[in-house]
Design an enzyme around this catalytic site. Structure first.
Site, PDB file in Angstrom:
ATOM      1  N   ARG A  40       0.823  -1.225   0.000  1.00  0.00           N
ATOM      2  CA  ARG A  40       0.000   0.000   0.000  1.00  0.00           C
ATOM      3  C   ARG A  40       0.853   1.269   0.000  1.00  0.00           C
ATOM      4  NH1 ARG A  40      -3.125  -3.495  -0.990  1.00  0.00           N
ATOM      5  NH2 ARG A  40      -5.234  -3.759  -0.203  1.00  0.00           N
ATOM      6  N   SER A  63     -11.024  -0.694   2.590  1.00  0.00           N
ATOM      7  CA  SER A  63     -10.353  -0.731   3.905  1.00  0.00           C
ATOM      8  C   SER A  63     -10.009   0.695   4.332  1.00  0.00           C
ATOM      9  CB  SER A  63      -9.052  -1.526   3.828  1.00  0.00           C
ATOM     10  OG  SER A  63      -9.292  -2.832   3.385  1.00  0.00           O
ATOM     11  N   GLU A  82      -5.466   4.046   5.535  1.00  0.00           N
ATOM     12  CA  GLU A  82      -5.170   3.859   4.108  1.00  0.00           C
ATOM     13  C   GLU A  82      -5.820   4.990   3.311  1.00  0.00           C
ATOM     14  OE1 GLU A  82      -5.842  -0.079   2.128  1.00  0.00           O
ATOM     15  OE2 GLU A  82      -6.930   1.125   0.650  1.00  0.00           O
TER      16      GLU A  82
HETATM   17  P1  FAD Z   1      -8.679   8.552  -5.687  1.00  0.00           P
HETATM   18  O1  FAD Z   1      -9.452   8.091  -4.513  1.00  0.00           O
HETATM   19  O2  FAD Z   1      -9.288   9.576  -6.540  1.00  0.00           O
HETATM   20  O3  FAD Z   1      -7.252   9.061  -5.194  1.00  0.00           O
HETATM   21  C1  FAD Z   1      -6.482   8.265  -4.324  1.00  0.00           C
HETATM   22  C2  FAD Z   1      -5.076   8.899  -4.190  1.00  0.00           C
HETATM   23  O4  FAD Z   1      -4.399   8.818  -5.436  1.00  0.00           O
HETATM   24  C3  FAD Z   1      -5.112  10.391  -3.846  1.00  0.00           C
HETATM   25  O5  FAD Z   1      -3.995  10.680  -3.056  1.00  0.00           O
HETATM   26  C4  FAD Z   1      -4.998  11.072  -5.206  1.00  0.00           C
HETATM   27  O6  FAD Z   1      -4.411  12.362  -5.119  1.00  0.00           O
HETATM   28  C5  FAD Z   1      -4.065  10.119  -5.934  1.00  0.00           C
HETATM   29  N1  FAD Z   1      -4.309  10.072  -7.392  1.00  0.00           N
HETATM   30  C6  FAD Z   1      -5.429   9.640  -8.021  1.00  0.00           C
HETATM   31  N2  FAD Z   1      -5.262   9.667  -9.356  1.00  0.00           N
HETATM   32  C7  FAD Z   1      -4.005  10.147  -9.571  1.00  0.00           C
HETATM   33  C8  FAD Z   1      -3.241  10.423 -10.740  1.00  0.00           C
HETATM   34  N3  FAD Z   1      -3.713  10.210 -11.967  1.00  0.00           N
HETATM   35  N4  FAD Z   1      -1.982  10.913 -10.592  1.00  0.00           N
HETATM   36  C9  FAD Z   1      -1.467  11.152  -9.359  1.00  0.00           C
HETATM   37  N5  FAD Z   1      -2.153  10.927  -8.211  1.00  0.00           N
HETATM   38  C10 FAD Z   1      -3.393  10.414  -8.318  1.00  0.00           C
HETATM   39  N6  FAD Z   1      -7.651  -0.739  -2.823  1.00  0.00           N
HETATM   40  C11 FAD Z   1      -6.812  -1.805  -2.915  1.00  0.00           C
HETATM   41  O7  FAD Z   1      -5.593  -1.622  -3.039  1.00  0.00           O
HETATM   42  N7  FAD Z   1      -7.284  -3.078  -2.872  1.00  0.00           N
HETATM   43  C12 FAD Z   1      -8.600  -3.361  -2.746  1.00  0.00           C
HETATM   44  O8  FAD Z   1      -8.989  -4.527  -2.711  1.00  0.00           O
HETATM   45  C13 FAD Z   1      -9.509  -2.259  -2.656  1.00  0.00           C
HETATM   46  N8  FAD Z   1     -10.835  -2.470  -2.500  1.00  0.00           N
HETATM   47  C14 FAD Z   1     -11.699  -1.426  -2.434  1.00  0.00           C
HETATM   48  C15 FAD Z   1     -13.062  -1.693  -2.327  1.00  0.00           C
HETATM   49  C16 FAD Z   1     -13.980  -0.656  -2.301  1.00  0.00           C
HETATM   50  C17 FAD Z   1     -15.464  -0.973  -2.198  1.00  0.00           C
HETATM   51  C18 FAD Z   1     -13.520   0.689  -2.370  1.00  0.00           C
HETATM   52  C19 FAD Z   1     -14.510   1.815  -2.377  1.00  0.00           C
HETATM   53  C20 FAD Z   1     -12.156   0.968  -2.449  1.00  0.00           C
HETATM   54  C21 FAD Z   1     -11.229  -0.086  -2.477  1.00  0.00           C
HETATM   55  N9  FAD Z   1      -9.838   0.129  -2.573  1.00  0.00           N
HETATM   56  C22 FAD Z   1      -8.985  -0.938  -2.697  1.00  0.00           C
HETATM   57  C23 FAD Z   1      -9.288   1.492  -2.595  1.00  0.00           C
HETATM   58  C24 FAD Z   1      -9.299   2.150  -4.000  1.00  0.00           C
HETATM   59  O9  FAD Z   1     -10.093   1.413  -4.885  1.00  0.00           O
HETATM   60  C25 FAD Z   1      -7.890   2.273  -4.569  1.00  0.00           C
HETATM   61  O10 FAD Z   1      -7.053   2.986  -3.706  1.00  0.00           O
HETATM   62  C26 FAD Z   1      -7.897   2.951  -5.942  1.00  0.00           C
HETATM   63  O11 FAD Z   1      -6.632   2.828  -6.552  1.00  0.00           O
HETATM   64  C27 FAD Z   1      -8.242   4.445  -5.840  1.00  0.00           C
HETATM   65  O12 FAD Z   1      -8.434   4.940  -7.143  1.00  0.00           O
HETATM   66  P2  FAD Z   1      -9.149   6.320  -7.402  1.00  0.00           P
HETATM   67  O13 FAD Z   1      -9.010   6.625  -8.845  1.00  0.00           O
HETATM   68  O14 FAD Z   1     -10.526   6.280  -6.878  1.00  0.00           O
HETATM   69  O15 FAD Z   1      -8.239   7.301  -6.545  1.00  0.00           O
HETATM   70  N1  EPU Z   2     -11.122 -10.382   9.820  1.00  0.00           N
HETATM   71  C1  EPU Z   2     -11.895 -10.432  10.960  1.00  0.00           C
HETATM   72  N2  EPU Z   2     -12.980  -9.614  11.038  1.00  0.00           N
HETATM   73  C2  EPU Z   2     -13.335  -8.764  10.029  1.00  0.00           C
HETATM   74  C3  EPU Z   2     -12.536  -8.704   8.870  1.00  0.00           C
HETATM   75  C4  EPU Z   2     -11.422  -9.521   8.787  1.00  0.00           C
HETATM   76  O1  EPU Z   2     -11.617 -11.182  11.883  1.00  0.00           O
HETATM   77  O2  EPU Z   2     -14.344  -8.076  10.184  1.00  0.00           O
HETATM   78  C5  EPU Z   2      -9.950 -11.281   9.730  1.00  0.00           C
HETATM   79  C6  EPU Z   2     -10.362 -12.684   9.231  1.00  0.00           C
HETATM   80  O3  EPU Z   2      -9.598 -13.618   9.936  1.00  0.00           O
HETATM   81  C7  EPU Z   2      -9.935 -12.663   7.778  1.00  0.00           C
HETATM   82  C8  EPU Z   2      -8.695 -11.747   7.813  1.00  0.00           C
HETATM   83  O4  EPU Z   2      -9.018 -10.774   8.812  1.00  0.00           O
HETATM   84  O5  EPU Z   2      -9.607 -13.934   7.307  1.00  0.00           O
HETATM   85  C9  EPU Z   2      -8.401 -11.053   6.481  1.00  0.00           C
HETATM   86  O6  EPU Z   2      -9.587 -10.435   6.005  1.00  0.00           O
HETATM   87  P1  EPU Z   2      -9.826 -10.194   4.428  1.00  0.00           P
HETATM   88  O7  EPU Z   2      -9.507 -11.423   3.667  1.00  0.00           O
HETATM   89  O8  EPU Z   2     -11.179  -9.601   4.279  1.00  0.00           O
HETATM   90  O9  EPU Z   2      -8.716  -9.151   4.050  1.00  0.00           O
HETATM   91  P2  EPU Z   2      -8.231  -7.822   4.769  1.00  0.00           P
HETATM   92  O10 EPU Z   2      -6.859  -8.044   5.262  1.00  0.00           O
HETATM   93  O11 EPU Z   2      -9.246  -7.313   5.715  1.00  0.00           O
HETATM   94  C10 EPU Z   2      -7.078  -6.919   2.618  1.00  0.00           C
HETATM   95  C11 EPU Z   2      -7.013  -5.616   1.885  1.00  0.00           C
HETATM   96  C12 EPU Z   2      -8.208  -5.476   0.967  1.00  0.00           C
HETATM   97  C13 EPU Z   2      -8.209  -6.622  -0.037  1.00  0.00           C
HETATM   98  C14 EPU Z   2      -8.292  -7.933   0.743  1.00  0.00           C
HETATM   99  C15 EPU Z   2      -8.186  -9.132  -0.159  1.00  0.00           C
HETATM  100  C16 EPU Z   2      -5.778  -4.075   3.268  1.00  0.00           C
HETATM  101  C17 EPU Z   2      -5.822  -2.885   4.167  1.00  0.00           C
HETATM  102  N3  EPU Z   2      -6.945  -4.508   2.816  1.00  0.00           N
HETATM  103  O12 EPU Z   2      -8.197  -6.843   3.492  1.00  0.00           O
HETATM  104  O13 EPU Z   2      -8.066  -4.241   0.253  1.00  0.00           O
HETATM  105  O14 EPU Z   2      -9.306  -6.538  -0.914  1.00  0.00           O
HETATM  106  O15 EPU Z   2      -7.187  -7.999   1.689  1.00  0.00           O
HETATM  107  O16 EPU Z   2      -6.893  -9.289  -0.629  1.00  0.00           O
HETATM  108  O17 EPU Z   2      -4.698  -4.578   2.985  1.00  0.00           O
HETATM  109  C18 EPU Z   2      -8.551  -1.924   0.357  1.00  0.00           C
HETATM  110  O18 EPU Z   2      -7.325  -1.748   0.379  1.00  0.00           O
HETATM  111  O19 EPU Z   2      -9.376  -0.979   0.341  1.00  0.00           O
HETATM  112  C19 EPU Z   2      -9.064  -3.288   0.358  1.00  0.00           C
HETATM  113  C20 EPU Z   2     -10.367  -3.586   0.380  1.00  0.00           C
END
Ligand code: FAD
Ligand code: EPU
Length: 338
Positions: A164, A238, A334
Site C-alpha cells: 500500500r 479498507s 489507508e
Molecule cells: P482517488 O481516490 O481519486 O485518489 C487516491 C489517491 O491517489 C489520492 O492521493 C490522489 O491524489 C491520488 N491520485 C489519483 N489519481 C491520480 C493520478 N492520476 N496521478 C497522481 N495521483 C493520483 N484498494 C486496494 O488496493 N485493494 C482493494 O482490494 C480495494 N478495494 C476497495 C473496495 C472498495 C469498495 C472501495 C470503495 C475501495 C477499495 N480500494 C482498494 C481502494 C481504492 O479502490 C484504490 O485505492 C484505488 O486505486 C483508488 O483509485 P481512485 O481513482 O478512486 O483514486
Molecule cells: N477479519 C476479521 N474480522 C473482520 C474482517 C477480517 O476477523 O471483520 C480477519 C479474518 O480472519 C480474515 C482476515 O481478517 O480472514 C483477512 O480479512 P480479508 O480477507 O477480508 O482481508 P483484509 O486483510 O481485511 C485486505 C485488503 C483489501 C483486499 C483484501 C483481499 C488491506 C488494508 N486490505 O483486506 O483491500 O481486498 O485484503 O486481498 O490490505 C482496500 O485496500 O481498500 C481493500 C479492500
C-alpha cells in the site's frame, strides 16, 4: 482544447463515501496537453489535489484547493514474443481495464478485478487484492511534474513499491500527475489461486482447471459478498492498512491474545489483520450517528445515512483509540483525508 474551470461545485458524485462537500475550483483533464496549459497559467503554484475515482479519499470539509480530475481515456495492448504490454490512460476505470485484459485473453490482472478507481491511481498505493499487487504487473508510468511542467517516465525501480505504498505517497506526494500506465503481462503467467477464499469458491463451483475469466468472476463474487457497493452504501474499502509489526512485539501480543489473526510476511515481521483487531474491540456492524462499521468487514467504514466526512473521521479516531488501548497497535489510515 483549453481546460474548463468549474467553480464551487459539489463533490458528492466524485467520492465513493458520497460525502457532499464543495470544491473551490474543479478542472477535468482529458488530454495531457491540458496539464501543460494549466502549468503556463501557474495553476500548480496554488494548492491543488489530484482526483481519480475518489474511492480512496475522505473529504472532511469544503475543499479550498483546485481539484484536478484525471479523465484521460484509451487502452491498447501489443505483444512481443511472450510478453504483453498493456497501456491505458490515467482516467480509465480500473475494472474496465481488467476486463479488457480478461476478454482479450491477457493473463495477470484477473485477481485485481472489481477494485474501484482509475488506472492513474493504481500505482499510488500499489493496489492489491487476492494474492496480486500492482507491482507484480507494473511496467512504467508517464507522469506530469507539476514543479517543472515536464513529463517523466517512471520505471518499476523508480516507484519504490511496497505494501500500500509507493514513492508517490512519500517523496513525490502531490507532485506528479500520472497520465498513463503500462503493464507487463505474460502468456506464461500461471493462474493464481493462493488466496484461500479463491480455492474455496472454485471448489464450490466445481471448477478444477480455472481460466482467467473464472478467476475474475470468483474474485468479483467474493468481493461483492464481503464489501459494500459504494453506489448504495458509501465507503472507501479498507479504511486502515493492516499493521506490520516486529517479531518481539508480535510474540508478546500473540501470547496475550492467542486468537490474533496474522500473516508472517518477511523475516521477523508480521502483518496483523486490522479487521480482526477492530472486530474484537466490538465495532463490527456498529453505527455512531450516521457513520458506521460494515457488518461483513470491520475494516470498512461506511456512510450509513448521510454522514459528513467529519462524522466518519471521528468514528475512525474512536476505533483507533480502542485498538491502541487494547493491543498497543497504532492503525495507520489507508484512506487519504482532506
Ligand atoms: P482517488 O481516490 O481519486 O485518489 C487516491 C489517491 O491517489 C489520492 O492521493 C490522489 O491524489 C491520488 N491520485 C489519483 N489519481 C491520480 C493520478 N492520476 N496521478 C497522481 N495521483 C493520483 N484498494 C486496494 O488496493 N485493494 C482493494 O482490494 C480495494 N478495494 C476497495 C473496495 C472498495 C469498495 C472501495 C470503495 C475501495 C477499495 N480500494 C482498494 C481502494 C481504492 O479502490 C484504490 O485505492 C484505488 O486505486 C483508488 O483509485 P481512485 O481513482 O478512486 O483514486
Ligand atoms: N477479519 C476479521 N474480522 C473482520 C474482517 C477480517 O476477523 O471483520 C480477519 C479474518 O480472519 C480474515 C482476515 O481478517 O480472514 C483477512 O480479512 P480479508 O480477507 O477480508 O482481508 P483484509 O486483510 O481485511 C485486505 C485488503 C483489501 C483486499 C483484501 C483481499 C488491506 C488494508 N486490505 O483486506 O483491500 O481486498 O485484503 O486481498 O490490505 C482496500 O485496500 O481498500 C481493500 C479492500
Amino acid at each position: 482544447m483549453n481546460p474548463q474551470v468549474q467553480k464551487n461545485i459539489s463533490l458528492a458524485k466524485y467520492n465513493t463515501f458520497g460525502v457532499d462537500v464543495r470544491a473551490k475550483k474543479f478542472i477535468k483533464i482529458e488530454h495531457e496537453s491540458q496539464l501543460e496549459e494549466l502549468y503556463t497559467q501557474n495553476i500548480f503554484k496554488e494548492p491543488f489535489f489530484v482526483l481519480g475515482g475518489g474511492s480512496n479519499v475522505l473529504f472532511t470539509k469544503d475543499i479550498d484547493k483546485t481539484i484536478i480530475h484525471i479523465a484521460i481515456k484509451g487502452k491498447e495492448h501489443q505483444t512481443e514474443n511472450n510478453s504483453i504490454y498493456v497501456h491505458a490512460g490515467g482516467g480509465e476505470v480500473w475494472n474496465d481495464l481488467v476486463w479488457y485484459c480478461v476478454d482479450n485473453g491477457l493473463p495477470g490482472m484477473e485477481n485485481l478485478a472489481l477494485i474501484p478507481g482509475t488506472v492513474g491511481a493504481s500505482p499510488i498505493q500499489n493496489i492489491g487484492a487476492y494474492g496480486t499487487e500492482l507491482m507484480d504487473i507494473f511496467y512504467t508510468c508517464r507522469a506530469f511534474d507539476t514543479q517543472t511542467g515536464k513529463f517523466r517516465t517512471f520505471k518499476h525501480e523508480d516507484c519504490h513499491f511496497s505494501y500500500r505504498d509507493s514513492i508517490f505517497k512519500t517523496k513525490y506526494k502531490n507532485r506528479f500527475i500520472i497520465t498513463s500506465v503500462s503493464y507487463k503481462l505474460s502468456y506464461q503467467n500461471s493462474i493464481n489461486t493462493k488466496y484461500g477464499k479463491i480455492k474455496e469458491e472454485l471448489a464450490h463451483r466445481k471448477i478444477e482447471h480455472p481460466d482467467i475469466k473464472d478467476i475474475a468472476e470468483v474474485v468479483s463474487h467474493i468481493r461483492v459478498e464481503k464489501l459494500p457497493d459504494p453506489s448504495t452504501v458509501g465507503n472507501a474499502g479498507s479504511f486502515f492498512k493492516n499493521p506490520i509489526i516486529e517479531e518481539d512485539t508480535f510474540t508478546e501480543l500473540h501470547t496475550k491474545f492467542p486468537g490474533l489473526v496474522f500473516f508472517p510476511i518477511e523475516k521477523h515481521k508480521y502483518k496483523l489483520a486490522a479487521g480482526w483487531l477492530i472486530e474484537s474491540c466490538g465495532w463490527k456492524g456498529k453505527t455512531v450517528g450516521a457513520a458506521g462499521v460494515w457488518k461483513n468487514q470491520a475494516l470498512v467504514l461506511i456512510n450509513a445515512n448521510g454522514a459528513s466526512g467529519a462524522d466518519i473521521f471521528n468514528l475512525s479516531e474512536q476505533i483507533s483509540k480502542d485498538v491502541y488501548n487494547k493491543y498497543g497497535v497504532l492503525l495507520e489510515r489507508e484512506v487519504n483525508i482532506l
